[in-house]
Design an enzyme around this catalytic site. Structure first.
Site, mmCIF file in Angstrom:
data_model
loop_
_atom_site.group_PDB
_atom_site.id
_atom_site.type_symbol
_atom_site.label_atom_id
_atom_site.label_comp_id
_atom_site.label_asym_id
_atom_site.label_seq_id
_atom_site.Cartn_x
_atom_site.Cartn_y
_atom_site.Cartn_z
ATOM 1 N N GLY A 184 0.845 -1.193 0.000
ATOM 2 C CA GLY A 184 0.000 0.000 0.000
ATOM 3 C C GLY A 184 0.879 1.240 0.000
ATOM 4 O O GLY A 184 2.105 1.145 0.160
ATOM 5 N N LEU A 185 0.234 2.361 -0.152
ATOM 6 C CA LEU A 185 0.959 3.628 -0.224
ATOM 7 C C LEU A 185 1.680 3.942 1.088
ATOM 8 O O LEU A 185 1.327 3.396 2.143
ATOM 9 C CB LEU A 185 -0.023 4.760 -0.531
ATOM 10 N N SER A 186 2.639 4.840 1.022
ATOM 11 C CA SER A 186 3.263 5.347 2.235
ATOM 12 C C SER A 186 2.177 5.985 3.102
ATOM 13 O O SER A 186 1.339 6.738 2.603
ATOM 14 C CB SER A 186 4.321 6.401 1.860
ATOM 15 N N GLY A 187 2.159 5.660 4.373
ATOM 16 C CA GLY A 187 1.158 6.216 5.280
ATOM 17 C C GLY A 187 -0.154 5.451 5.293
ATOM 18 O O GLY A 187 -1.079 5.812 6.029
ATOM 19 N N GLY A 204 -0.672 2.536 6.493
ATOM 20 C CA GLY A 204 -0.823 1.836 7.773
ATOM 21 C C GLY A 204 -0.136 0.473 7.803
ATOM 22 O O GLY A 204 -0.342 -0.295 8.750
ATOM 23 N N LYS A 205 0.699 0.193 6.839
ATOM 24 C CA LYS A 205 1.346 -1.126 6.758
ATOM 25 C C LYS A 205 2.151 -1.441 8.025
ATOM 26 O O LYS A 205 1.993 -2.502 8.622
ATOM 27 C CB LYS A 205 2.276 -1.188 5.521
ATOM 28 N N SER A 206 3.024 -0.513 8.415
ATOM 29 C CA SER A 206 3.900 -0.771 9.574
ATOM 30 C C SER A 206 3.081 -0.863 10.860
ATOM 31 O O SER A 206 3.331 -1.732 11.710
ATOM 32 C CB SER A 206 4.931 0.358 9.727
ATOM 33 N N SER A 234 6.031 -1.766 -2.161
ATOM 34 C CA SER A 234 6.065 -2.764 -3.254
ATOM 35 C C SER A 234 5.054 -2.393 -4.346
ATOM 36 O O SER A 234 4.064 -3.105 -4.530
ATOM 37 C CB SER A 234 5.844 -4.176 -2.717
#
Ligand SMILES: Nc1ncnc2c1ncn2[C@@H]1O[C@H](COP(=O)(O)OS(=O)(=O)O)[C@@H](OP(=O)(O)O)[C@H]1O
Ligand SMILES: Nc1ncnc2c1ncn2[C@@H]1O[C@H](COP(=O)(O)OP(=O)(O)O)[C@@H](O)[C@H]1O
Length: 257
Positions: free
Chosen positions: A35-38, A40-42, A109
């Site tokens: 997903g995009l930066s920000g 919520g992946k991390s 990615s």
């Protein structure tokens, strides 16, 4: 010096995935959050890790940001470097998966082809693609590291979603969204989602849903019902991922033969 090795061969171990799964009480799997930066992946990966740990499971996070301090420190953000970054993340994840761990990868990615290559390197069922589907407008309003502001100001070139592409998964195993659904109707637009989010607040103040696009026969429909009722905080998203792992039979040891 830059020659590819040819005189090498594969060494087989006597302990395989079944033995490891029995010992660990789980099956190794790569959960790939894209997903995009920000988006919520991390945040979500950390919650899943904590949930699994609390339940006695063995997991590990490979965060794109973190690996760029070491294994991938020679790489930038060109399409070629991102492809190599994803390849290395995929190979590291594959080793940990083979060791029986639940590997949580959090990386933008952005290219479908790069993610597909990782899937191909894993055994069937060993790669679960999770699309953290926060719209660009929401990610930009969060801007947790101030990178969107800098990208818009022209200080960062080739930023995903701004002046570099992001190719969403076409058939993710799980799609986590923050887009509110009108009662009984279709999802409203991403713009509406943002509009419903007061400045400075997170998009969790909307009435979000979690859309599980996996095959309903593995319990995904149960997940969908529960998630809609629960709302979509990062904890709800994490619970949906753990639910998917359970539904796929990855959190129990193989039956004795
Ligand atoms: N140009 C550009 N585009 C996107 N992201 C950028 C860029 N420059 C730096 N960053 C920061 O690097 C993090 C993304 O690293 P990844 O390894 O996940 O990227 S990728 O998968 O190779 O595309 C990303 O982290 P997340 O915000 O956690 O996604 C950013 O903090
Ligand atoms: N439902 C949610 N899931 C994940 N993060 C959320 C959610 N709602 C709000 N956030 C916030 O959005 C930000 C996401 O940042 P981060 O996890 O670093 O994203 P990424 O790793 O995709 O770049 C965090 O500040 C987090 O607290």
């Amino acid at each position: 010096m830059n020659q590819v090795a040819t005189n090498v061969r594969w060494h087989h171990a006597t302990i395989g995935p079944e033995e490891r799964a029995r010992r660990l009480g789980q099956r190794g799997v790569v959960v790939w959050l894209t997903g995009l930066s920000g988006a919520g992946k991390s945040t979500i990966a950390a919650r899943v890790d904590a949930l699994l740990h609390a339940r006695g499971h063995h997991s590990y996070i490979l965060d794109g940001d973190n690996l760029r301090f070491g294994l991938c420190r020679d790489l930038g953000f060109s399409p070629e470097d991102r492809a190599e970054n994803v390849r290395r993340l995929g190979e590291a994840a594959r080793l940990l998966q083979d060791a029986g761990l639940i590997v949580l990868v959090a990386a933008i990615s952005p290219y479908r082809e790069d993610r597909a290559r990782v899937r191909e390197r894993l055994p069937p069922g060993g790669f679960l693609e999770v699309f953290v589907d926060a719209p660009l407008a929401v990610c930009e309003s969060r801007d947790p590291k101030g990178l969107y502001r800098r990208a818009r100001a022209g200080e960062i070139a080739g930023f995903s979603g701004i002046d570099a592409p992001y190719e969403p998964p076409e058939a993710p195993d799980l799609r986590l969204t923050l887009v509110p659904h009108a009662p009984g109707g279709a999802p409203s637009s991403a713009a509406a989602s943002l509009a419903a989010t007061p400045a400075g607040a997170t998009a969790t103040s909307t009435s979000p849903t979690i859309d599980v696009t996996a095959d309903a026969s593995d319990g995904a429909s149960i997940l969908r019902d529960r998630s809609v009722a629960a709302g979509a905080t990062a904890d709800d998203h994490a619970a949906a991922i753990v639910g998917l792992l359970a539904a796929r039979g990855l959190l129990t040891p193989p039956a004795a033969t």
